[in-house]
Design a protein around this motif. Structure first.
Motif, mmCIF file in Angstrom:
data_model
loop_
_atom_site.group_PDB
_atom_site.id
_atom_site.type_symbol
_atom_site.label_atom_id
_atom_site.label_comp_id
_atom_site.label_asym_id
_atom_site.label_seq_id
_atom_site.Cartn_x
_atom_site.Cartn_y
_atom_site.Cartn_z
ATOM 1 N N PRO A 211 0.820 -1.234 0.000
ATOM 2 C CA PRO A 211 0.000 0.000 0.000
ATOM 3 C C PRO A 211 0.843 1.269 0.000
ATOM 4 O O PRO A 211 0.529 2.211 -0.726
ATOM 5 N N CYS A 212 1.918 1.293 0.800
ATOM 6 C CA CYS A 212 2.741 2.503 0.843
ATOM 7 C C CYS A 212 3.401 2.750 -0.511
ATOM 8 O O CYS A 212 3.471 3.891 -0.980
ATOM 9 N N THR A 213 3.882 1.668 -1.161
ATOM 10 C CA THR A 213 4.482 1.815 -2.486
ATOM 11 C C THR A 213 3.473 2.412 -3.461
ATOM 12 O O THR A 213 3.770 3.377 -4.183
ATOM 13 N N VAL A 214 2.270 1.834 -3.492
ATOM 14 C CA VAL A 214 1.242 2.334 -4.408
ATOM 15 C C VAL A 214 0.961 3.806 -4.140
ATOM 16 O O VAL A 214 0.908 4.632 -5.068
ATOM 17 N N LEU A 215 0.818 4.172 -2.865
ATOM 18 C CA LEU A 215 0.471 5.559 -2.543
ATOM 19 C C LEU A 215 1.596 6.514 -2.924
ATOM 20 O O LEU A 215 1.343 7.610 -3.428
ATOM 21 N N VAL A 216 2.867 6.100 -2.691
ATOM 22 C CA VAL A 216 3.989 6.981 -3.037
ATOM 23 C C VAL A 216 4.051 7.188 -4.541
ATOM 24 O O VAL A 216 4.155 8.324 -5.029
ATOM 25 N N ILE A 217 3.941 6.087 -5.310
ATOM 26 C CA ILE A 217 4.010 6.233 -6.776
ATOM 27 C C ILE A 217 2.843 7.076 -7.275
ATOM 28 O O ILE A 217 3.005 7.970 -8.111
ATOM 29 N N LYS A 218 1.657 6.819 -6.738
ATOM 30 C CA LYS A 218 0.483 7.596 -7.159
ATOM 31 C C LYS A 218 0.695 9.081 -6.859
ATOM 32 O O LYS A 218 0.338 9.945 -7.670
ATOM 33 N N PHE A 219 1.307 9.363 -5.701
ATOM 34 C CA PHE A 219 1.563 10.751 -5.329
ATOM 35 C C PHE A 219 2.517 11.398 -6.334
ATOM 36 O O PHE A 219 2.322 12.553 -6.739
ATOM 37 N N ILE A 220 3.530 10.625 -6.760
ATOM 38 C CA ILE A 220 4.463 11.158 -7.769
ATOM 39 C C ILE A 220 3.732 11.376 -9.088
ATOM 40 O O ILE A 220 3.921 12.398 -9.763
ATOM 41 N N LEU A 221 2.873 10.433 -9.465
ATOM 42 C CA LEU A 221 2.188 10.516 -10.768
ATOM 43 C C LEU A 221 1.253 11.712 -10.844
ATOM 44 O O LEU A 221 0.974 12.202 -11.940
ATOM 45 N N ILE A 222 0.696 12.163 -9.697
ATOM 46 C CA ILE A 222 -0.237 13.303 -9.783
ATOM 47 C C ILE A 222 0.482 14.635 -9.586
ATOM 48 O O ILE A 222 -0.163 15.679 -9.509
ATOM 49 N N LEU A 223 1.828 14.619 -9.513
ATOM 50 C CA LEU A 223 2.562 15.887 -9.547
ATOM 51 C C LEU A 223 2.282 16.557 -10.890
ATOM 52 O O LEU A 223 2.288 15.883 -11.924
#
Lengths: 406, 406, 406
Positions: free
Chosen positions: A363-375
């Motif tokens: 879950p943390c990996t998914v959330l971190v990548i998603k956070f980067i993708l919505i930059l």
């Protein structure tokens, strides 16, 4: 002879029977279809209803039937029905008037006819009832593997370790305590796996610089069973809630609390109130409950009748925005649950960290990548790619020639 | 050139492509529709499928299209589709045979076609996916306002007041205790607001003496979003149940109980059992659980697939009779919860009564008026009005002239 | 005169109005249908929409209408509509083009038309809205009788007996404790009654040696309302879960626990931990939760929209395999709950055993018979009978003559 039959039934030869009726219902095994060839002339123009069910998945019957019933005039009116769930009858046929009459007959029997299009669809319908939850297979096995793995992981840490080191019998943790560790871990992991393929797809599109190349098959299949993964995760979350709410009526918990209070009363020790502990404890419970509430909402909107009444913008809003909010809340619930103990080396047992620490990885990996993708900068590129822009049109050309490099 | 395309695809001029196929699917932006005018002759008699989606709500495209595609023979066969929720395709068209063929194509792609009538409906369908939960807007904002108001109301009474007067830190009440006051209040108020418009409508009809005059717009709109109000109320009730069941595993509650028991054991004080307290406590809990159970039933029957299987008498029975029973049980739950403390002046904090006392105003009002309305004499008049009787036909005549006086 | 009417409405004679329009909607009581006879000529070829609703169940109107509207050209186009659940309009009619036009009109009013076949079905539709949950009657009364019986049974054992023998006031058990005995008993009994008719039918078929003889009427009716029995059982199970989870916040429970701890602290008695008790207590709770989880799954799959998306193999798997697993888990939950006390004579009160012992009779019987039925030798015979094999064809012949001996 007539005594064998219910009132109103008549016995006659095939051709007489076919001549006398407008609608002919064939309810015999397909091995015996040969006699139909002799009746082609009589059957001309009649409505032929084929109620036989396919018994093997790849037994492509419609071709056989084309062989037996050659005259196009008959074939045109052949109607294939299939009884589903006791009250629904799926009907296929090319002639809409013939279909209409058969649907009236079905209705008069108290059943609901469902027009499933022309005969082209008949084959698909016949194979339909023979598969058992095909889309659920991968999610089901995946969650079974997750459960078994984490069950034994927890048994090692919480039952075998205390027995080996302190000779203490902790088997009473098996029926509730340990399942209540496995269920939330399975729920959180599966929920994260619902959103992981979307994130992988976005990375692939960014890397390739085009949306016109197909995803690998495993990613396609994974994306198609996201709903099933999410529903199994909801099931585990529901079990986790039940197993948690039941805590205060368990004998073990009551005995522990009672024992602690008695000891405290006898030794007259003080137990000061800690506002921090109260905040931490209440926060993780509140986060968990809000996460579960949103999860139930997601589950309700995935019911076919509900998802049919919302439009795609609403559906995307619920399944994407609310879905990520649920994932954030549930991950935060687990993080705050860990609290100060999180990553504390004293929690290691035989070098194994607590199970919930492992559960947090995906879950943390998914959330971190998603956070980067919505930059903004990355999101803009991704949007352009999804609207058809290509970074390197030549590159995509070679891909269409079949030269995929992933 | 051909290497750019998947196998089986061909590249040809517009007119060749149009001539070669029976069904033509147009998947380009509507800005580029001009080329269709040149093809009118070739398109004559073909099935034209328009899969473009509207992007702005009031971009009335069907008129444009009428301009571009003039020959009626084409227009008659134009079919508008719209992809909804990934698997359902809404189809509009005037020619039923053409529609049938397109539905077969859609089915062969594994999607479910939904016949949405003739082209008249196309415009509505095109605008459909662009609104985000339009019926939920008013209920959502109303419940947000309710929650924020009661949250700060409770914070003043339970956190700021003890801090100002006794310098006690009660902020640990923020994550669970105070939300668990706000949720039931919001649930009860919203549930009462579901039944208030029906009561207002009855009073209006009694006052006007006729059913032939339109209700004011705000009342109409309110009546249309009663289902949404009820479902949001159910959401709050569900959260209230979760937040209540979690009470005994909270650190604060355990600490308080433990502390009280230890003090009692040390001081050897007796704590006699009070049958009255037990009755009061158990009654309000039981009333709440029964009310929640009926509330869940109401929610399930409002699922589209369930409400479609019941007839209107059953639906009215469930939504009206069971709905009022739910309101009565939930109001009684709150009244008994208050118990002896109810309206006790010692509960006033800075002249503010307990939050649940305020929450009872609307439900009690609705129940009292409803009770008056079902008194035989008033109910009889109301029934006659609803069957078409008018107290003052002349009065209603002037109203139809547009002179409304409300 | 015109001031009485909304803008756009016109007042004219019957024949003028009929002549001017294509679609004529008749919205008057059927007592006044006589005027239609005078209009037969004008109505010729028009679409006649009859929106009147039937008010008494056996008021067979379609025959009347055949009398009034004699010309077949009109009758052919008569369309019967019926407003259901405010948004769905059921439409019957023989002329599909006329029906199509009426469906467009219905759609333009924002309602969803539902094609319910030809006029033959009209009569059934008209009677449809007048029955109130017909399939729920028997399950509802049965569960009411069960609840009342077990409520008084428990009141005698737990309230009246202590009062008579020890003059102790135990009435505080009425609001929660005793309902929480009645609900699980009702749930388990009703769940067992869902599977009992299937077992009886299998025994009947084995005894008769054929599947070609009809089951007695009571068995047929029972089999048809199994879904309703199961859903009511789920309702009781849900209430049982709520009433159980609420236990630790009840005043009575808190007082008892507190009192016990205080006494223990004062007398300084030890209370050793019993692993067996912990295992028993946790096992019955875990069995109950898993049973409830499967029960909820069964309930969700019986939602119309969900059961429509699964095929018959999946439906049979869920409703039969998962259903029996639920019954096994819930029966085991009750057996382990009884634990060592089960059938202990000291539990008899006025020769009455505990209520849950009675509740176990039907489920255990069903499970034992089912276990015998799936023994290979018996299962094989049953399968052959269900595939059409007959032990004694002559015997079945006499039965078809009407000589049933059961």
């Amino acid at each position: 002879m007539s005594s064998l039959l219910p009132n109103g039934a008549e016995v006659m030869s095939y051709s007489d029977a076919a001549q006398k009726s407008d609608i002919i219902i064939i309810a015999i095994h397909r091995e015996h279809y040969d006699f139909l060839t002799e009746l082609t002339e009589v059957l001309n123009g009649k409505i032929l209803v084929d109620v036989s069910n396919n018994l093997k998945i790849n037994h492509l019957i419609s071709e056989e039937v084309n062989y037996y019933i050659t005259p196009s005039s008959i074939n045109k009116k052949r109607i294939n029905t299939n009884l589903i769930v006791l009250t629904q009858v799926l009907i296929c046929g090319n002639d809409s008037k013939a279909k209409q009459r058969v649907m009236d007959v079905v209705r008069s029997l108290g059943l609901t006819p469902l027009d499933k299009g022309s005969l082209v669809a008949a084959n698909e319908i016949e194979n339909y009832p023979l598969q058992l939850f095909p889309m659920w297979k991968f999610p089901f096995y995946l969650s079974a593997v997750l459960c078994v793995f984490f069950f034994f992981y927890c048994v090692i840490r919480e039952v075998i370790y205390p027995y080996v080191h302190e000779k203490r019998d902790r088997t009473f943790r098996l029926p509730i305590s340990i399942p209540n560790r496995v269920f939330p871990i399975a729920a959180l992991t599966l929920l994260a796996l619902v959103y992981l393929p979307g994130v992988i797809a976005a990375i692939l599109q960014l890397y390739r610089g085009t949306k016109y190349r197909r995803f690998p098959d495993w990613l396609d299949h994974w994306m198609l069973c996201r709903k099933q993964l999410g529903l199994i995760a909801l099931g585990f979350a529901f079990l986790h809630v039940l197993y948690t709410l039941v805590i205060p009526i368990r004998y073990y918990v009551r005995w522990t609390l009672n024992n602690r209070t008695v000891t405290q009363a006898i030794t007259k020790k003080e137990n000061p109130f800690s506002t921090t502990t109260s905040w931490l404890s209440d926060s993780y419970v509140a986060l968990g409950m809000l996460g579960f509430f949103l999860f139930v909402l997601l589950g309700i909107t995935s019911l076919p009748s509900v998802s049919n009444t919302v439009n795609w913008r609403e559906f995307r809003f619920v399944q994407s925005k609310l879905g990520y909010l649920t994932l954030i809340l549930c991950t935060a619930h687990t993080l705050v649950y860990g609290g100060k103990r999180f990553l504390n080396p004293s929690n290691l047992v035989w070098y194994l960290p607590s199970a919930y620490v492992i559960a947090l990885i995906i879950p943390c990996t998914v959330l971190v990548i998603k956070f980067i993708l919505i930059l903004p900068c990355i999101d803009k590129t991704l949007m352009r790619i999804r609207q058809g822009w290509e970074r390197n049109p030549k590159y995509s050309e070679s891909a269409l020639n079949g030269k995929t490099d992933i």
